[in-house]
Write an enzyme that holds these catalytic residues in place. Structure first.
Site, PDB file in Angstrom:
ATOM      1  N   HIS A  50       0.841  -1.211   0.000  1.00  0.00           N
ATOM      2  CA  HIS A  50       0.000   0.000   0.000  1.00  0.00           C
ATOM      3  C   HIS A  50       0.876   1.261   0.000  1.00  0.00           C
ATOM      4  CE1 HIS A  50      -2.858  -2.778   2.347  1.00  0.00           C
ATOM      5  NE2 HIS A  50      -3.579  -2.435   1.301  1.00  0.00           N
ATOM      6  N   SER A  79       0.032  -8.754   1.405  1.00  0.00           N
ATOM      7  CA  SER A  79      -1.428  -8.676   1.458  1.00  0.00           C
ATOM      8  C   SER A  79      -1.840  -8.546   2.920  1.00  0.00           C
ATOM      9  CB  SER A  79      -2.024  -9.966   0.878  1.00  0.00           C
ATOM     10  OG  SER A  79      -3.387 -10.070   1.236  1.00  0.00           O
ATOM     11  N   SER A  80      -2.885  -7.763   3.162  1.00  0.00           N
ATOM     12  CA  SER A  80      -3.391  -7.660   4.538  1.00  0.00           C
ATOM     13  C   SER A  80      -3.816  -9.040   5.021  1.00  0.00           C
ATOM     14  CB  SER A  80      -4.583  -6.706   4.595  1.00  0.00           C
ATOM     15  OG  SER A  80      -4.233  -5.481   4.005  1.00  0.00           O
TER      16      SER A  80
HETATM   17  P1  AMP Z   1      -6.578  -3.579  -0.344  1.00  0.00           P
HETATM   18  O1  AMP Z   1      -6.370  -2.800   0.908  1.00  0.00           O
HETATM   19  O2  AMP Z   1      -6.146  -5.011  -0.237  1.00  0.00           O
HETATM   20  O3  AMP Z   1      -7.956  -3.402  -0.924  1.00  0.00           O
HETATM   21  O4  AMP Z   1      -5.598  -2.967  -1.419  1.00  0.00           O
HETATM   22  C1  AMP Z   1      -5.595  -1.609  -1.704  1.00  0.00           C
HETATM   23  C2  AMP Z   1      -4.729  -1.348  -2.914  1.00  0.00           C
HETATM   24  O5  AMP Z   1      -3.408  -1.793  -2.635  1.00  0.00           O
HETATM   25  C3  AMP Z   1      -5.191  -2.119  -4.155  1.00  0.00           C
HETATM   26  O6  AMP Z   1      -5.020  -1.304  -5.302  1.00  0.00           O
HETATM   27  C4  AMP Z   1      -4.247  -3.299  -4.176  1.00  0.00           C
HETATM   28  O7  AMP Z   1      -4.047  -3.831  -5.471  1.00  0.00           O
HETATM   29  C5  AMP Z   1      -2.976  -2.657  -3.660  1.00  0.00           C
HETATM   30  N1  AMP Z   1      -2.075  -3.674  -3.121  1.00  0.00           N
HETATM   31  C6  AMP Z   1      -2.333  -4.571  -2.140  1.00  0.00           C
HETATM   32  N2  AMP Z   1      -1.264  -5.381  -1.949  1.00  0.00           N
HETATM   33  C7  AMP Z   1      -0.326  -4.986  -2.842  1.00  0.00           C
HETATM   34  C8  AMP Z   1       0.998  -5.435  -3.154  1.00  0.00           C
HETATM   35  N3  AMP Z   1       1.565  -6.449  -2.531  1.00  0.00           N
HETATM   36  N4  AMP Z   1       1.678  -4.780  -4.124  1.00  0.00           N
HETATM   37  C9  AMP Z   1       1.110  -3.741  -4.793  1.00  0.00           C
HETATM   38  N5  AMP Z   1      -0.126  -3.280  -4.540  1.00  0.00           N
HETATM   39  C10 AMP Z   1      -0.836  -3.884  -3.590  1.00  0.00           C
END
Ligand code: AMP
Length: 283
Positions: A37, A185-186
């Protein structure tokens, strides 16, 4: 960094920046921020005068039986990390502010959402496009950064923006990985020690497939079978899908070419993980 809790205050802030001729970049997240993020936030700082990080665990993109109730949260830590990374605003509305009683509208992209994660998570992408549309209207960004980790989501958002004539530049950011290759990843927070080891099946598969392709194996069907065998060797990994698709149309490829992406989704214990990568070097 300002913390803004309502759409009304968010739009007042945005209007004042637009009035001063400043640009805004939006980075939508569901919080529990990690380096993936934060890389998106830093990218936003490079391309705009102001970066708004939204933090909203969007209930309408979760299906029944999914992890909405357990989704990891740590607001204080997220606020610190967002500020350190250069965000100007952390926009964190509550559910009632985003979806007041009587909310009835849905924004839906058709074709691109039917396969991959759309097939196993019905309604998921309608939830994503609806909330992102609301965020665009509230935050009034010139650009928005999305991670390529959610590869289908990025394609769907780009399509929505083109189809609805939004003057917003959508920037895709490369996947940020742990040292051993696991995509950040969260949801990695759910994994116990053994599951964390099994989670490497995703990145291993991508690397394996790249090697196969560089040594001349371009038969997508054969490649998917080999990947399936490889993943099953890890034990206790439930395969949701192994797909080799064209990066733009998301249609399955028969022969791997420069636009082919391997997209994977597996369940390890109760944790669903996704990953993807182009199969040609330098693609
Ligand atoms: P999320 O909080 O999982 O909905 O992710 C929010 C944003 O962060 C989304 O655009 C995801 O694709 C991006 N994102 C999450 N994990 C990664 C990662 N490991 N590398 C790049 N972008 C990420």
């Amino acid at each position: 960094m300002e913390i803004i809790r309502t759409a009304q205050l968010m739009t007042t802030w945005a209007n004042s920046k637009v009035g001063q001729g400043e640009t805004i970049c939006l980075v939508p997240t569901m919080g529990y921020l990690h380096d993936g993020h934060l890389a998106l936030v830093r990218k936003g700082c490079d391309i705009a005068d102001n970066v708004v990080v939204s933090l909203f665990v969007n209930p309408i993109q979760f299906g029944p039986g999914e992890d909405l109730g357990n989704y990891p949260r740590n607001f204080e830590r997220d606020a610190e990390l967002a500020e350190e990374s250069g965000a100007n605003v952390l926009y964190s509305p509550d559910v009632k502010d985003v979806y007041p009683d009587g909310f009835q509208t849905k924004v839906s992209v058709a074709g691109l959402t039917t396969g991959l994660c759309g097939a196993s998570r019905p309604g998921h992408f309608d939830g994503v496009t609806t909330v992102v549309a609301k965020l665009f209207n509230t935050v009034k960004p010139n650009s928005a950064v999305f991670g390529r980790k959610d590869f289908q989501q990025l394609a769907v958002i780009k399509k929505m923006v083109r189809d609805l004539n939004w003057d917003i530049t959508i920037v895709g950011h490369p996947i940020v990985r742990e040292k051993d290759g696991l995509a950040m990843s969260s949801r990695n927070a759910y994994l116990n020690k053994e599951e964390r080891v099994k989670a490497l099946c995703l990145f291993d598969s991508i690397q394996f497939a790249r090697k196969q392709v560089s040594s001349g194996n371009q038969d997508a069907g054969a490649l998917k079978k080999e990947i399936e065998h490889k993943i099953l060797e890890y034990g206790d990994v439930l395969i949701d899908y192994i797909s080799i698709v064209n990066a733009e149309t998301l249609k399955e490829c028969e022969v791997v070419d420069k636009n082919s992406v391997l997209a994977l989704a597996v369940k390890i214990g109760s944790t669903r993980l996704i990953d993807n990568g182009f199969l040609y070097k330098n693609a």
